[in-house]
Design a protein around this motif. Sequence first.
Motif, PDB file in Angstrom:
ATOM      1  N   VAL A  12      29.922  88.816  65.263  1.00 31.17           N
ATOM      2  CA  VAL A  12      30.664  87.679  66.048  1.00 31.17           C
ATOM      3  C   VAL A  12      30.051  87.640  67.262  1.00 31.17           C
ATOM      4  O   VAL A  12      29.903  88.420  68.333  1.00 31.17           O
ATOM      5  CB  VAL A  12      31.849  88.506  66.349  1.00 31.17           C
ATOM      6  N   PHE A  13      29.700  86.177  67.580  1.00 30.61           N
ATOM      7  CA  PHE A  13      28.861  86.021  68.748  1.00 30.61           C
ATOM      8  C   PHE A  13      29.889  85.772  69.906  1.00 30.61           C
ATOM      9  O   PHE A  13      31.087  85.456  69.933  1.00 30.61           O
ATOM     10  CB  PHE A  13      28.259  84.505  68.428  1.00 30.61           C
ATOM     11  N   GLY A  14      29.236  86.485  71.024  1.00 32.10           N
ATOM     12  CA  GLY A  14      30.075  86.500  72.159  1.00 32.10           C
ATOM     13  C   GLY A  14      30.474  87.965  72.660  1.00 32.10           C
ATOM     14  O   GLY A  14      30.879  88.283  73.643  1.00 32.10           O
ATOM     15  N   ARG A  15      30.570  88.602  71.465  1.00 34.36           N
ATOM     16  CA  ARG A  15      30.925  90.202  71.637  1.00 34.36           C
ATOM     17  C   ARG A  15      29.951  91.119  72.142  1.00 34.36           C
ATOM     18  O   ARG A  15      28.656  90.623  72.025  1.00 34.36           O
ATOM     19  CB  ARG A  15      31.648  90.503  70.238  1.00 34.36           C
ATOM     20  N   SER A  16      30.099  92.387  72.764  1.00 38.16           N
ATOM     21  CA  SER A  16      29.287  93.042  73.437  1.00 38.16           C
ATOM     22  C   SER A  16      28.436  93.693  72.006  1.00 38.16           C
ATOM     23  O   SER A  16      28.944  93.794  71.114  1.00 38.16           O
ATOM     24  CB  SER A  16      30.143  94.130  74.071  1.00 38.16           C
ATOM     25  N   LEU A  17      27.381  94.065  72.316  1.00 36.14           N
ATOM     26  CA  LEU A  17      26.460  94.549  71.006  1.00 36.14           C
ATOM     27  C   LEU A  17      27.342  95.731  70.448  1.00 36.14           C
ATOM     28  O   LEU A  17      27.099  96.318  69.475  1.00 36.14           O
ATOM     29  CB  LEU A  17      25.041  94.938  71.960  1.00 36.14           C
ATOM     30  N   GLU A  18      27.743  96.680  71.584  1.00 33.04           N
ATOM     31  CA  GLU A  18      28.487  97.697  70.955  1.00 33.04           C
ATOM     32  C   GLU A  18      29.673  97.617  70.033  1.00 33.04           C
ATOM     33  O   GLU A  18      29.793  98.050  69.014  1.00 33.04           O
ATOM     34  CB  GLU A  18      29.096  98.794  72.286  1.00 33.04           C
ATOM     35  N   GLN A  19      30.444  96.381  70.307  1.00 33.89           N
ATOM     36  CA  GLN A  19      31.539  95.840  69.372  1.00 33.89           C
ATOM     37  C   GLN A  19      30.953  95.522  68.151  1.00 33.89           C
ATOM     38  O   GLN A  19      31.472  95.742  67.148  1.00 33.89           O
ATOM     39  CB  GLN A  19      32.308  94.966  70.279  1.00 33.89           C
ATOM     40  N   VAL A  20      29.847  94.945  68.144  1.00 36.39           N
ATOM     41  CA  VAL A  20      29.003  94.153  66.944  1.00 36.39           C
ATOM     42  C   VAL A  20      28.671  95.385  66.245  1.00 36.39           C
ATOM     43  O   VAL A  20      29.064  95.422  64.837  1.00 36.39           O
ATOM     44  CB  VAL A  20      28.056  93.366  67.322  1.00 36.39           C
ATOM     45  N   LEU A  21      28.162  96.309  66.710  1.00 36.17           N
ATOM     46  CA  LEU A  21      27.680  97.542  66.034  1.00 36.17           C
ATOM     47  C   LEU A  21      29.081  98.288  65.352  1.00 36.17           C
ATOM     48  O   LEU A  21      28.883  98.667  64.046  1.00 36.17           O
ATOM     49  CB  LEU A  21      26.782  98.492  66.780  1.00 36.17           C
ATOM     50  N   ALA A  22      29.979  98.321  65.924  1.00 29.37           N
ATOM     51  CA  ALA A  22      31.198  98.978  65.529  1.00 29.37           C
ATOM     52  C   ALA A  22      31.769  98.205  64.405  1.00 29.37           C
ATOM     53  O   ALA A  22      32.202  98.659  63.494  1.00 29.37           O
ATOM     54  CB  ALA A  22      32.252  99.147  66.563  1.00 29.37           C
ATOM     55  N   THR A  23      31.792  96.865  64.557  1.00 27.01           N
ATOM     56  CA  THR A  23      32.431  96.178  63.452  1.00 27.01           C
ATOM     57  C   THR A  23      31.454  96.372  62.188  1.00 27.01           C
ATOM     58  O   THR A  23      31.990  96.160  60.957  1.00 27.01           O
ATOM     59  CB  THR A  23      32.215  94.822  63.933  1.00 27.01           C
ATOM     60  N   ALA A  24      30.188  96.268  62.303  1.00 26.23           N
ATOM     61  CA  ALA A  24      29.320  96.314  61.071  1.00 26.23           C
ATOM     62  C   ALA A  24      29.576  97.548  60.482  1.00 26.23           C
ATOM     63  O   ALA A  24      29.597  97.712  59.199  1.00 26.23           O
ATOM     64  CB  ALA A  24      27.783  96.243  61.653  1.00 26.23           C
ATOM     65  N   GLU A  25      29.705  98.575  61.143  1.00 26.70           N
ATOM     66  CA  GLU A  25      29.767  99.993  60.549  1.00 26.70           C
ATOM     67  C   GLU A  25      31.185 100.076  59.903  1.00 26.70           C
ATOM     68  O   GLU A  25      31.212 100.384  58.676  1.00 26.70           O
ATOM     69  CB  GLU A  25      30.065 101.228  61.698  1.00 26.70           C
ATOM     70  N   ALA A  26      32.287  99.293  60.254  1.00 21.51           N
ATOM     71  CA  ALA A  26      33.536  99.085  59.823  1.00 21.51           C
ATOM     72  C   ALA A  26      33.421  98.257  58.474  1.00 21.51           C
ATOM     73  O   ALA A  26      34.210  98.546  57.472  1.00 21.51           O
ATOM     74  CB  ALA A  26      34.656  98.824  60.617  1.00 21.51           C
ATOM     75  N   ALA A  27      32.417  97.521  58.449  1.00 17.41           N
ATOM     76  CA  ALA A  27      32.361  96.512  57.234  1.00 17.41           C
ATOM     77  C   ALA A  27      31.343  97.309  56.269  1.00 17.41           C
ATOM     78  O   ALA A  27      31.232  96.439  55.173  1.00 17.41           O
ATOM     79  CB  ALA A  27      31.628  95.360  57.796  1.00 17.41           C
ATOM     80  N   GLY A  28      30.976  98.247  56.577  1.00 16.96           N
ATOM     81  CA  GLY A  28      30.220  99.058  55.349  1.00 16.96           C
ATOM     82  C   GLY A  28      28.851  99.098  55.766  1.00 16.96           C
ATOM     83  O   GLY A  28      27.940  99.334  54.754  1.00 16.96           O
ATOM     84  N   THR A  29      28.203  98.918  56.649  1.00 17.84           N
ATOM     85  CA  THR A  29      26.820  98.769  57.237  1.00 17.84           C
ATOM     86  C   THR A  29      26.562  99.795  58.308  1.00 17.84           C
ATOM     87  O   THR A  29      26.660  99.338  59.522  1.00 17.84           O
ATOM     88  CB  THR A  29      26.507  97.416  57.694  1.00 17.84           C
ATOM     89  N   PRO A  30      26.529 100.987  58.137  1.00 23.24           N
ATOM     90  CA  PRO A  30      26.635 102.038  58.938  1.00 23.24           C
ATOM     91  C   PRO A  30      25.067 101.812  60.037  1.00 23.24           C
ATOM     92  O   PRO A  30      25.191 102.355  61.143  1.00 23.24           O
ATOM     93  CB  PRO A  30      26.645 103.219  58.577  1.00 23.24           C
TER      94      PRO A  30
END
Length: 551
Positions: A289-307
């Motif tokens: 999600v563009f504009g979000r912090s890198l930490e938020q992006v990594l957390a979202t990816a992990e929640a989506a099944g990409t740890p």
Amino acid sequence: MILSEQYLQSLLDKTFPQIRSAAGCAVVLEGSIAEGFGNSSSDIDFLLIADVDADLPTMPSLLFVDGRRVEVRTRSVRQLEEQFSAVATAVREGSGAQVEDLLNRCQRLLRSFPLRNPELVAKVKGLMSLDDFADMAGRWWADRARHCVRYALVLRRLGLPQEAAAWMEAGLLQAVKSWAAARGETYLEPKWLPMQLDRIGDHPLSGRFRALASLDVSGLDAAGYVDEGRRLVVDLGISGVEDTGERITVARADAVTTWQTGERVHVVRGRQDVFVLGHRTARAWRSLVFGRSLEQVLATAEAAGTPNAGPMIAEFLRYGLVRAAWRGEGPIVATMPLAAPSGAITPPPSTALPVIGVGGAAIEDPEAIGLVPVPARRFSAAAMTLVWSNVLVENAREDLVGALDREQWGVAQLSARRILRFAVRGLLSAYAVNPLPPDAEVVRRLAMLPAGARTDGIRERAERLERLTVGSDTEGATALAELDAFVALVRGATGADRFPSSFDSSDAWRRTLEIGYDWLRLGAHLNADLPIDEASDLLSSGGAQPHAATS
């Protein structure tokens, strides 16, 4: 200087006869020897200054005089005036690699040693003070150091400590160059930095830098090196490198678009390169999600099944598919000191075959980002032709079945030939052959396919099927069975084995249109040639039949 003025004047006397139009020019010695850094292998760098309003060649001449390598450059006074004006503007506007070249030329002249016509030399050196130049050089180095350190922090958060340490090393070097410039050491070439620090003298900061000059020297692990390096960079006067996760964001890259065909995700860069994503990499891409912090992006990816999305996102950064940014200040553009400009890299082309399937480009590794080995426009044109060839196979089969039912042997013969050629068209398209050879030659052009093509005897079968005759019920039944088997073989080799029987039902036709629409959208975006004129109607209708009533 490490050479005497008498020796340099003698060398200049021997050089002049080898140079055209040298008379009347001012001459200076510039470069490492003028700075006092050189050694026995260093070039003798002469700059000839002509008091004229002309464009003199930028390219130097390389001569060999008295066993020394002599480099001769020329500039007119007007060119030097423009050079000093341009460097001030370029540093102020941050104009990238151009600044580096301008800074280097100006620095070498300002710190040069006059050998001929000292009055003219003084005139051109008066165009900019050494203090003003040192200030510009310091700001330029500081900005580059800032970006390198920020990028090191990005890579550390993406789980790549070794790469983060390499960029921190680059940031440290540029930070200390900025610090040294404020102390009058403005020579740009990094290899002489140890001697510049020697001239500055003992200082706690230069001592700390020598201890952290590289990861190997420091004795630290990569993570510790990044931490210590960042602290030293701050102490060297570089601002804007605070280690807070909210400052680093993920930003959209220019001219990058996402296209999905079935379950396969493609990313097109600059309307030229097509990257195909493995299913895990595609999941990471879709979680951005563009504009979000890198930490938020990594957390979202992990929640989506990409740890373990960090290394995948790092690849997106390297290939220029996304950008890292510093909140409120724009993209992070890290550059190594006096090296090739940084930018998006391009990996070797994928070797997966066939290149294209109905569902998307070929990809083998679920975490891969494969570069499709053909230009984007040709890729989309071949993919559209692959889909359309399969539609034509279905249409020609319907014609063959109808002709056999009415014992129309001539029509059946032609329809059988069309099935064969349309299937071969699809096979060639799957290997990105586009434009296609004429139908009369498509079977023979199967010889174009690479040695690694998974054709399983397809070429031999096609050559035999070209000689099929249909003149009776028995021959018709045999032809239909053999062509069905051939089409199944081709579709299995091109990922089209689940292609709908387009003309059997409204549902099958709807699924055919959906497949075609996915590829047509990409083709239209890239201005690729559409397989048929009617395809534009499918695009304008949003993938629906143009005359169908909406419910």
